[in-house]
Design an enzyme around this catalytic site. Structure first.
Site, PDB file in Angstrom:
ATOM      1  N   ASP A  99      42.735  81.900  22.413  1.00  0.00           N
ATOM      2  CA  ASP A  99      42.503  80.569  21.853  1.00  0.00           C
ATOM      3  C   ASP A  99      40.990  80.371  21.888  1.00  0.00           C
ATOM      4  O   ASP A  99      40.401  80.249  22.956  1.00  0.00           O
ATOM      5  CB  ASP A  99      43.224  79.535  22.733  1.00  0.00           C
ATOM      6  N   TYR A 104      43.129  75.409  36.001  1.00  0.00           N
ATOM      7  CA  TYR A 104      43.729  75.324  34.673  1.00  0.00           C
ATOM      8  C   TYR A 104      42.650  75.279  33.599  1.00  0.00           C
ATOM      9  O   TYR A 104      41.792  74.430  33.608  1.00  0.00           O
ATOM     10  CB  TYR A 104      44.595  74.060  34.579  1.00  0.00           C
ATOM     11  N   LYS A 140      46.395  77.713  28.399  1.00  0.00           N
ATOM     12  CA  LYS A 140      47.576  78.455  28.802  1.00  0.00           C
ATOM     13  C   LYS A 140      47.596  79.902  28.403  1.00  0.00           C
ATOM     14  O   LYS A 140      46.767  80.366  27.647  1.00  0.00           O
ATOM     15  CB  LYS A 140      48.809  77.745  28.319  1.00  0.00           C
TER      16      LYS A 140
END
Ligand code: 13P
Ligand code: 13P
Ligand code: MG
Ligand code: MG
Length: 371
Positions: free
Chosen positions: A13, A235, A238
């Site tokens: 991404d 985080y 994902k």
């Protein structure tokens, strides 16, 4: 003996358009230009670039084997250049999955997800590239188990003598960084003991059994297992996973491979990487994650490989036969959404450890009194 071929599916991404919904066409164009140059220079044999949700996907064939520094550097370069485009367009989270500043020999551990395998190209070599968004590597456990071990999914396990011996599963414990090889059908229940716990144990590769039609040391399926939060320590986005699955002639037929995705099972990773939701099989044109940033999707592109050339793609879930599963997934999405912030829509606390939730909990710490 035919020459071996390597198929590499590497994804990242590098910026969403808008938010985390899709990949902007300029990023695809940029990656195509990078890979076209590499093809002209003879570095790779063929390639196909696509976007699934907000993930940019590079499918490449070459003869350099898995973990080739040259191929991984090429993928990194393609992602870096696409990131520059994403920055100019101020796309969301430009460069999100590129966790390092400079390439260091192998993209594994640097953010991108990788599924690659080297094998002897057969007389006819059908292969499917599966690409998921808004979920994690364990999302492949259920469909891959069904494809290679469940006779109710794969008729060939019962009626094709060349598959009757079953397959060998390579399973990774992604927390302890260990792996185990297990045979199906003889160890079915033990395999399920592990892979049913999909946030910890993930199927990494499938191999044919010894003495069959295909070489037992060449994988027939491979799944990316990169967990971004384990790499970054927090985080950052994902681990939307990818997989490559070969089909036919001693392997599950193409339709048996796709049938593994005919049940929209619940997977984790929807909205902020923090929710469970159904996995919806869709075509590339429908791989736009819009409803509550989802629901999680899977796309299947099919190719025949001809001396490394990628003959395809065929957009395999672009089929009205999958409409009922999409409909069911949409209904389950509505049902799950009605739980709002409650489990089991929201992930259990242990899995929220790497999200922003601990920061909220920290603010409440001093308010608690002993009972
Ligand atoms: P193969 O054994 O050639 O893979 O054929 C099986 C088949 O395609 C049945 O649908
Ligand atoms: P991606 O990992 O696909 O960028 O999604 C982030 C997210 O959690 C969107 O809600
Ligand atoms: Mg994103
Ligand atoms: Mg994504």
């Amino acid at each position: 003996m035919a020459e071996k071929i390597t198929v590499s599916l590497i994804k990242a991404d590098v910026g969403g358009w808008p938010g985390h919904a899709t990949v902007h066409p300029d990023l695809i164009k940029s990656a195509e230009e990078t890979l076209k140059r590499a093809k002209d220079e003879g570095k790779i044999i063929d390639f196909h670039v696509t976007g699934v949700g907000d993930d940019l996907q590079l499918i490449m064939t070459h003869r350099k084997g898995v973990d080739s520094e040259e191929i991984h550097a090429l993928a990194w370069d393609a992602f870096k250049k696409a990131t520059d485009v994403a920055k100019k367009l101020k796309l969301y989270g430009a460069g999100q999955d590129l966790l390092a500043d400079a390439f260091s020999g192998n993209v594994r551990g640097m953010g991108p997800g990788v599924a690659e395998m080297e094998f002897t190209e057969r007389k006819a070599e059908p292969i499917v590239a599966f690409m998921m968004d808004k979920t994690e590597p364990g999302a492949f456990n259920l469909p891959i188990f069904k494809i290679f071990a469940d006779p109710f999914n794969t008729a060939g396990l019962v009626i094709d003598p060349s598959m009757h011996a079953g397959f060998r599963f390579e399973i990774w414990d992604i927390k302890e960084h260990k792996r185990v090889f297990m045979g199906a059908p003889e160890e079915l229940y033990s395999i399920l003991t592990l892979v049913g716990a999909k946030s910890r144990y993930v199927i990494k590769r499938i191999y044919p059994k010894e003495g069959g039609k295909l070489p037992a040391d060449e994988p027939v399926a491979v799944i990316s297992t990169e967990k971004l939060y384990q790499i970054a320590g927090e985080y950052v986005g994902k681990d939307d996973p990818v997989a490559l699955v070969r089909a036919q002639s001693g392997l599950p037929a193409l339709g048996e491979v796709l049938e593994g995705f005919s049940f929209p099972h619940l997977v984790s990773g929807w909205m902020r990487g923090s929710h469970n939701g159904p996995l919806m099989p869709v075509s590339v044109k429908d791989a736009h994650c819009t409803r509550f940033d989802g629901p999680p999707r899977v796309v299947a592109l099919g190719f025949q490989i001809a001396n490394g050339r990628l003959v395809g793609p065929v957009d395999l879930f672009d089929d009205p036969a999958f409409d009922p599963m999409r409909q069911q997934a949409a209904e389950i999405a509505t049902y799950m959404r009605r739980h709002g912030p409650f489990e089991p829509h929201r992930l259990p606390l242990e899995e929220m450890e790497y999200t922003t939730l601990p920061k909220v909990l920290k603010g409440l710490k001093d308010r608690f009194e002993e009972l």
